[in-house]
Design a protein around this motif. Sequence first.
Motif, PDB file in Angstrom:
ATOM      1  N   ASP A  27       0.787  -1.241  -0.132  1.00 32.70           N
ATOM      2  CA  ASP A  27       0.042  -0.045   0.081  1.00 32.70           C
ATOM      3  C   ASP A  27       0.760   1.279  -0.002  1.00 32.70           C
ATOM      4  O   ASP A  27       0.442   2.406  -0.628  1.00 32.70           O
ATOM      5  CB  ASP A  27      -1.021   0.007   1.167  1.00 32.70           C
ATOM      6  N   SER A  31       1.160   4.176  -3.088  1.00 24.61           N
ATOM      7  CA  SER A  31       0.862   5.742  -2.850  1.00 24.61           C
ATOM      8  C   SER A  31       2.005   6.301  -3.206  1.00 24.61           C
ATOM      9  O   SER A  31       1.804   7.397  -3.712  1.00 24.61           O
ATOM     10  CB  SER A  31       0.671   5.686  -1.222  1.00 24.61           C
ATOM     11  N   LYS A  34       0.989   6.379  -6.908  1.00 30.83           N
ATOM     12  CA  LYS A  34      -0.246   7.690  -7.267  1.00 30.83           C
ATOM     13  C   LYS A  34       0.540   9.150  -7.195  1.00 30.83           C
ATOM     14  O   LYS A  34      -0.076   9.823  -8.010  1.00 30.83           O
ATOM     15  CB  LYS A  34      -1.341   7.226  -6.272  1.00 30.83           C
ATOM     16  N   GLN A 209      -3.880   0.926   6.657  1.00 28.08           N
ATOM     17  CA  GLN A 209      -3.475   0.915   5.175  1.00 28.08           C
ATOM     18  C   GLN A 209      -3.604   2.565   4.781  1.00 28.08           C
ATOM     19  O   GLN A 209      -4.319   3.130   5.337  1.00 28.08           O
ATOM     20  CB  GLN A 209      -4.511   0.229   4.243  1.00 28.08           C
ATOM     21  N   VAL A 210      -2.642   2.889   3.826  1.00 34.03           N
ATOM     22  CA  VAL A 210      -2.646   4.265   3.461  1.00 34.03           C
ATOM     23  C   VAL A 210      -3.860   4.879   2.907  1.00 34.03           C
ATOM     24  O   VAL A 210      -4.154   5.772   3.024  1.00 34.03           O
ATOM     25  CB  VAL A 210      -1.305   4.600   2.484  1.00 34.03           C
ATOM     26  N   ASP A 211      -4.536   3.976   1.947  1.00 35.55           N
ATOM     27  CA  ASP A 211      -5.502   4.287   1.271  1.00 35.55           C
ATOM     28  C   ASP A 211      -6.855   3.928   2.006  1.00 35.55           C
ATOM     29  O   ASP A 211      -8.057   3.763   1.151  1.00 35.55           O
ATOM     30  CB  ASP A 211      -5.554   3.907  -0.025  1.00 35.55           C
ATOM     31  N   ASP A 212      -6.948   3.487   3.393  1.00 38.97           N
ATOM     32  CA  ASP A 212      -8.399   3.004   3.675  1.00 38.97           C
ATOM     33  C   ASP A 212      -9.026   4.317   4.128  1.00 38.97           C
ATOM     34  O   ASP A 212      -8.388   5.475   4.245  1.00 38.97           O
ATOM     35  CB  ASP A 212      -8.232   2.168   4.881  1.00 38.97           C
ATOM     36  N   THR A 244       3.157  16.810  -2.895  1.00 36.06           N
ATOM     37  CA  THR A 244       2.948  15.440  -1.955  1.00 36.06           C
ATOM     38  C   THR A 244       3.785  15.932  -0.754  1.00 36.06           C
ATOM     39  O   THR A 244       5.038  15.180  -0.864  1.00 36.06           O
ATOM     40  CB  THR A 244       2.987  14.367  -2.448  1.00 36.06           C
ATOM     41  N   GLY A 248      -0.865  10.097   3.721  1.00 35.88           N
ATOM     42  CA  GLY A 248      -2.195   9.850   4.621  1.00 35.88           C
ATOM     43  C   GLY A 248      -2.403  10.367   5.905  1.00 35.88           C
ATOM     44  O   GLY A 248      -1.099  10.617   6.733  1.00 35.88           O
TER      45      GLY A 248
END
Length: 279
Positions: A27, A31, A34, A209-212, A244, A248
Amino acid sequence: MRTISRQSVVDAVAAMCIDANRYLPADVLASFAKAKAAETVASAREIFGQLEENAALAARTGLPLCQDCGLGVFFVEVGEEVRLEDGSLREAINAGMVKGYGDGFLRKSTCDPFTRKNVGDNSPAIIHFDLVPGDALKICMMAKGGGSENMSRVMMLAPAQGLPGIREFVIRRVAESGSNPCPPILVGVGIGGNFELAAINSKKALMRQVDDVHPDPEVAAMEADLLASINRLGIGPMGLGGATTCLGVKIKTAPCHLASLPLAVNIQCHSSRHKEVTL
């Protein structure tokens, strides 16, 4: 009552320490990709490319992802119907951590706080236990480096400061940290509880998780707002500018005393190394 052998704990913890320092979680890697695709600053895209190359080299060669292999931090959920066959669970986890850092040729960073003499084997492991229902033993390990940890803070806000006070403190903490924690970072936020629980929860939050997405819509909205606000600071990857700064923001809350509003911010560098195992 289920019995687990001491050796199985030692072996599992040793493997976790080595793997966490060699293999960046999927994850986190996702990231990076992305964020690189969304970056408009050339130097920021280049840095993300270097981070991806570093992760690939570590996985291929067995070298650590970072020269700072961190302190071994463990969050352990102990089932009420589990017992260790021989010896104490704390001793077994510590022995596994020492074995992993030794067998993996990982840098040992633990030292005496006054003399600064290195202990030599990275012990003692920092362990937080939670007793839970069931007959399983869940062990989560984090290799926490010094650079990002140094930027973390605990603050006892007045209740009247509320959400605006929380928001202002978190964003200011990241702004003041600048490039020191090796951005892009992850930000763990503990809200509520008391002085020590807020700090523990801020670090536990980083295991997500980073994207949860947080299951509470209000907390999820707060996480999204903080992430967007932090990234508008423009610190960027390695502090050289870009869109960036943060990958997260993760919040963990707990009830607190009516006279207090505890708040903790734990910053994690881009090398977000963690593993978990259930025995």
